[in-house]
Design an enzyme around this catalytic site. Structure first.
Site, PDB file in Angstrom:
ATOM      1  NE  ARG A 173      -5.378 -24.612  87.354  1.00  0.00           N
ATOM      2  CZ  ARG A 173      -4.458 -23.646  87.337  1.00  0.00           C
ATOM      3  NH1 ARG A 173      -3.431 -23.680  88.158  1.00  0.00           N
ATOM      4  NH2 ARG A 173      -4.557 -22.629  86.491  1.00  0.00           N
ATOM      5  CB  CYS A 209       4.991  -7.381  77.085  1.00  0.00           C
ATOM      6  SG  CYS A 209       5.095  -7.232  78.864  1.00  0.00           S
ATOM      7  CE1 TYR A 240      31.968 -23.831  72.454  1.00  0.00           C
ATOM      8  CE2 TYR A 240      32.881 -25.958  73.122  1.00  0.00           C
ATOM      9  CZ  TYR A 240      32.853 -24.892  72.235  1.00  0.00           C
ATOM     10  OH  TYR A 240      33.672 -24.895  71.157  1.00  0.00           O
TER      11      TYR A 240
END
Lengths: 448, 448
Positions: free
Chosen positions: A24, A45, A429
């Site tokens: 890049r 993974c 919340y």
């Protein structure tokens, strides 16, 4: 710099992240990558989910193929090519084609070692038998997948209750096998304190895994070159498939043979720009050392997140830019069926090893407002330094929505926050997301 | 202090949190709470879910009843009792029983004002008609619930596209009503920048809500004392039920009448210990002022999290301890059907108002590894200060697992982190939870 040649050894997360960053910044520079496996830029993974059938093809785990790198990024990614020697004085590497067996010397101006880590497979009686697998490369994942399809094993033993062990135990249960897991620790998940690890042990038993704790692998029983059982210091467990999840070791032999300094757990020592002890030679990813921001000591961890970050930093520096990798706080997360497990910072044992005094709190709360449908249990453990109140570590086990809360603790650890500052945090919340006091704050309140 | 009398005005989050903290520290002290509604310690945020039928009874929203406070905590919680005057010089309050209408003076040694906030209901043509509701107390939620059961309205208009408006729009769609939403902004959710708000507007349209943006409420059409339509500056929308979600205003009239200094949006000015301008008089919760840690200016917010924190701090100080409430960063989160929305810090408009220059990045990523089942889209916007790179704000819209990531940004804002520090954070990664670069870090990478 546009005309100098960069050689990258290893075509997975760190190596290709570095190569892409260089491309890049320096569009015309020659970049050659040697990768001994057939694959580049894959998600190690993701292998348990491919093996479980949740991900249909192994190709889905590949972010970018060698062809993509060559054609779209002008990065000369050469697979099935193993670098077998570094000649640092001569600025060249000896490369062996794993197809033809032929060897050649390749010159470089800059060298990045991104050789990764490999699964630890102890050499024991019977350990060369068919049916025993470690998991670290995509190729190894594909081998396990094929073995399951072709051999239809009924009984599996997983040796080691770390992340890969646990995820593979879940996978094999999903596939209908009888699964046992052997771990020499008091509980599985030795990266947690035992009082939190016990929750993970219980979760494993609940999904049908038989646990053998405080037991060590001593060998294998075999017949006709195939594994038939796992021998521990206490019993023999019949098995047609064995997954060995005893962690990984950095692939640092090449670097060591060339005289490059190694560090923690024989990973390649680097400074924060990812420079090794040898001028013009860089290292990044699972083979490279890191730094632990809480213990303030060198640290080694083999994780995709760290590999990507280190690769990015190496790539910026290799392009003439300036970037540093400050280190890690030891964050990790895993999912075992419906159970979520996460940790960051130091465990009690590590804190004691550092000679620090600490306080702990363990609380049980809910992942949502108690009255909201789907609210599940979550247990949070926090560790803070006596006197200063500085957060030292956190561990979370619970149901859906539990684990990603570890990121708040990872951020707080990085900032050096105290538990009082955790209590004061303006966390989000609403009833579908949390009780009015987020569970990590409920735990912190016990420590102020 | 054990023998002095504490009076608390208001029996919800802040008041009862303070009272409970005092009781824990000073077991024998007399604590009297006057609450004008019939309820104590309820979750106002849970009302949309009770109305939607996701929570079966309004009792489930009550954490502790007046009886529990009296019997288990020896806190004299008196409901349906309204404090109508403060006599600061005489250290007494005039209390009116809403049952009998009788009044009496009650003496105090210390006074905590925790009178909350109430829904803004503009006085317009027709605004006294039946079928028009604001939502702030549990009683108002119960009234809406009863109205829906008894009157079976078919068409509803929600006025105001903030959190309550959006959650009620979802609720009414779930209950099978035709729902329109009127908001005078360019997009709903004016606490987001419009380029993120548009994603929420689209989500609302997708679940079947008809939006009327850039329109203002001017009045109501009524028949026989009942609402039949909502009149805007552009049209009339027929409706048998109207929910007005135009925000709340602090209940600070009592304090103002007694000469106590008010602050931002007429909330009661307090120092960080929650002391008002009058000696011995404290304030906490939705009626009290807060401090914005990013803008570094006084700020008012009516949220249960803040009320609980301020109540806790007031309670510790009222017990002879020492605690401070440092302030907020403006975090909020909401769920509208499957869509999650969260924000923290400053919007572009607020940053411009402060005269700061800033950079922005908006990225689209996934909530899990792209190949993992259930990976949904997530869009993250970050704002950082030019020059310093200090994080100034963050906004998130996306599917399951998107919103709670805002807590990392809230923590980073509190710590004064730069976007470079965000990139370097050791956040958790496993395929079921995140791509290898967490979306908040993918956004941060665009800003370094």
């Amino acid at each position: 710099m546009a005309t100098t040649r960069l050689i990258v050894i290893g075509g997975d997360a760190a190596g290709m992240s570095a190569a892409s960053n260089v491309r890049r910044k320096v569009p015309l520079r020659e970049i050659v990558v040697f990768e001994r496996s057939p694959h580049t830029s894959y998600s190690a993974c993701g292998m348990p989910y491919f093996i479980a059938g949740l991900v249909e093809t192994s190709e889905q785990l590949v972010a970018r193929t060698p062809e993509t790198f060559r054609e779209k990024f002008n990065i000369d990614a050469r697979v099935r090519q193993e670098v077998v020697e570094l000649d640092l004085a001569g600025q060249r590497v000896r490369v062996k084609s794993l197809e033809s067996g032929s060897e050649s010397w390749e010159p470089y101006d800059q060298l990045l070692i991104a050789t990764g880590a490999e699964a630890i497979l102890p050499q024991l009686q019977g350990s060369d038998a068919d049916g025993i697998f470690g998991l670290s490369t995509l190729a190894s994942g594909i081998r396990v997948h094929r073995f399951l399809k072709q051999q239809l094993p009924r009984r599996a033993v997983v040796v080691g209750g770390g992340y890969i062990g646990l995820e593979m135990a879940e996978t094999l249960v999903r596939l209908g096998l009888q699964v046992s897991l052997v771990d020499r620790g008091e509980q599985v998940m030795g990266t947690l304190d035992p009082d939190m690890g016990v929750l993970v042990s219980e979760a494993l038993r609940e999904i049908g895994v038989t646990l053998y704790l405080r037991e060590s692998l001593t060998g294998y029983e075999t017949a006709n070159g195939r594994v038939t059982g796992v021998v521990t210091d206490q019993r023999t467990l019949p098995a047609e498939l064995v997954i060995v999840g005893l962690g990984t070791r950095p692939n640092s032999e090449l670097a060591a043979a060339a005289g490059i300094t190694l560090g923690e757990k024989d990973s390649i020592r680097v400074n924060s720009r990812m420079q090794t002890s040898s001028d013009g030679v860089w290292a990044a990813g699972d083979c490279a050392e890191s730094f632990h921001l809480v213990s303030r000591k060198p640290f080694h961890v083999a994780l995709g997140t760290v590999a990507n970050k280190q690769g990015r930093v190496a790539g910026i520096n290799l392009s003439g830019g300036y970037a540093t990798f400050p280190g890690v706080v030891g964050t990790a997360v895993s999912k075992i069926c419906k159970y979520e497990v996460a940790r960051t910072g130091l465990t009690e044992r590590k804190i004691r090893d550092l000679g620090l005094l600490y306080d702990t709190a363990v609380i049980k709360s809910k992942t949502r407002a108690g009255y909201y449908p789907g609210a599940g249990w979550i247990s949070v453990k926090l560790l803070s330094e006596q006197g200063s109140g500085r957060l030292l570590g956190g561990q979370i086990v619970g149901l859906e929505g539990a684990a990603k809360r570890i990121d708040v603790l990872a951020t707080a650890l990085t900032a050096g926050m105290t538990v009082q500052q955790l209590v004061d945090l303006d966390l989000s919340y609403a009833p579908p997301f949390s009780p009015v006091w987020d569970p990590v704050q409920t735990a912190a309140r016990q420590l102020v």
